[in-house]
Design a protein around this motif. Sequence first.
Motif, PDB file in Angstrom:
ATOM      1  N   ILE A   1       0.935  -1.149  -0.073  1.00  0.00           N
ATOM      2  CA  ILE A   1       0.003  -0.024   0.224  1.00  0.00           C
ATOM      3  C   ILE A   1       1.114   1.256   0.066  1.00  0.00           C
ATOM      4  O   ILE A   1       1.650   1.464   0.851  1.00  0.00           O
ATOM      5  CB  ILE A   1      -0.958   0.145   1.277  1.00  0.00           C
ATOM      6  N   ASN A   2       0.852   1.988  -1.227  1.00  0.00           N
ATOM      7  CA  ASN A   2       1.886   3.040  -1.341  1.00  0.00           C
ATOM      8  C   ASN A   2       1.205   4.323  -1.687  1.00  0.00           C
ATOM      9  O   ASN A   2       1.858   4.958  -2.425  1.00  0.00           O
ATOM     10  CB  ASN A   2       2.881   2.622  -2.472  1.00  0.00           C
ATOM     11  N   GLY A   3       0.276   4.653  -1.013  1.00  0.00           N
ATOM     12  CA  GLY A   3      -0.379   6.003  -1.192  1.00  0.00           C
ATOM     13  C   GLY A   3       0.147   7.110  -1.046  1.00  0.00           C
ATOM     14  O   GLY A   3       0.087   8.199  -1.843  1.00  0.00           O
ATOM     15  N   ILE A   4       0.842   7.157   0.038  1.00  0.00           N
ATOM     16  CA  ILE A   4       1.834   8.196   0.476  1.00  0.00           C
ATOM     17  C   ILE A   4       3.342   7.701   0.183  1.00  0.00           C
ATOM     18  O   ILE A   4       3.662   7.031   0.767  1.00  0.00           O
ATOM     19  CB  ILE A   4       1.413   8.444   1.979  1.00  0.00           C
ATOM     20  N   ARG A   5       3.889   8.386  -0.744  1.00  0.00           N
ATOM     21  CA  ARG A   5       5.096   7.985  -1.082  1.00  0.00           C
ATOM     22  C   ARG A   5       6.288   9.400  -0.740  1.00  0.00           C
ATOM     23  O   ARG A   5       6.336  10.101  -1.240  1.00  0.00           O
ATOM     24  CB  ARG A   5       5.375   7.797  -2.354  1.00  0.00           C
ATOM     25  N   LEU A   6       6.558   8.949   0.692  1.00  0.00           N
ATOM     26  CA  LEU A   6       7.868   9.998   1.124  1.00  0.00           C
ATOM     27  C   LEU A   6       9.210   9.472   1.112  1.00  0.00           C
ATOM     28  O   LEU A   6      10.264  10.126   0.782  1.00  0.00           O
ATOM     29  CB  LEU A   6       7.653  10.435   2.483  1.00  0.00           C
ATOM     30  N   ILE A   7       9.345   8.224   0.948  1.00  0.00           N
ATOM     31  CA  ILE A   7      10.697   7.443   0.975  1.00  0.00           C
ATOM     32  C   ILE A   7      10.581   6.432  -0.027  1.00  0.00           C
ATOM     33  O   ILE A   7      10.322   5.477   0.405  1.00  0.00           O
ATOM     34  CB  ILE A   7      11.048   7.037   2.620  1.00  0.00           C
ATOM     35  N   GLY A   8      11.051   6.603  -1.155  1.00  0.00           N
ATOM     36  CA  GLY A   8      10.750   5.770  -2.250  1.00  0.00           C
ATOM     37  C   GLY A   8       9.225   5.476  -2.257  1.00  0.00           C
ATOM     38  O   GLY A   8       8.447   6.347  -2.232  1.00  0.00           O
ATOM     39  N   PRO A   9       8.702   4.023  -2.055  1.00  0.00           N
ATOM     40  CA  PRO A   9       7.471   3.796  -2.254  1.00  0.00           C
ATOM     41  C   PRO A   9       6.745   3.879  -0.970  1.00  0.00           C
ATOM     42  O   PRO A   9       5.749   3.328  -0.779  1.00  0.00           O
ATOM     43  CB  PRO A   9       7.482   2.420  -2.819  1.00  0.00           C
TER      44      PRO A   9
END
Length: 164
Positions: A61-69
């Motif tokens: 689950i990668n809706g918020i990508r701050l550090i890569g995925p």
Amino acid sequence: MTLAPLLSAGPAIQVHVLAALLAGALLPLTLLRRRRDRVHRLAGYVWIGAMLITAISSFWINGIRLIGPFSPIHLLSVLTIGNVVRAVVEVRRGNILAHERILKGTAVWALGVAGLLTLLPGRMMSVALFGDGQEAGFALAVVAVAALTFRGAIARRVLPRRHG
């Protein structure tokens, strides 16, 4: 309330939500049952499995990508996996107090804090639960955090500390 966002979500999100809901539903049973009885143990095994599925499925689950995925909430997933393993090791060693503390902390952070974060406006669970009135989810999260903080402060002042 509408299940449409969850029903149209990918399988990782659906598995994640179902496992988290199962873990949340079992939490009172695992915390309130007399320790070491068969029901507590069975519920505990299922709870551990649900928590592991919840944590592992979060990596897809990668809706918020701050550090890569990934996002900082994925650190809770790593912490959850580590804590669940530590708790099982501690109970097998006979260190029930450590087992209990680890799993209570895991429940607070992995289910409580992460669960409250899903109520923030724009998040899928907020949309599913509150539709257009997502501010209600945010208000609920704020009230829950305030209540838990107040309860914790009262408990530290009133209840004796357990040592062991």
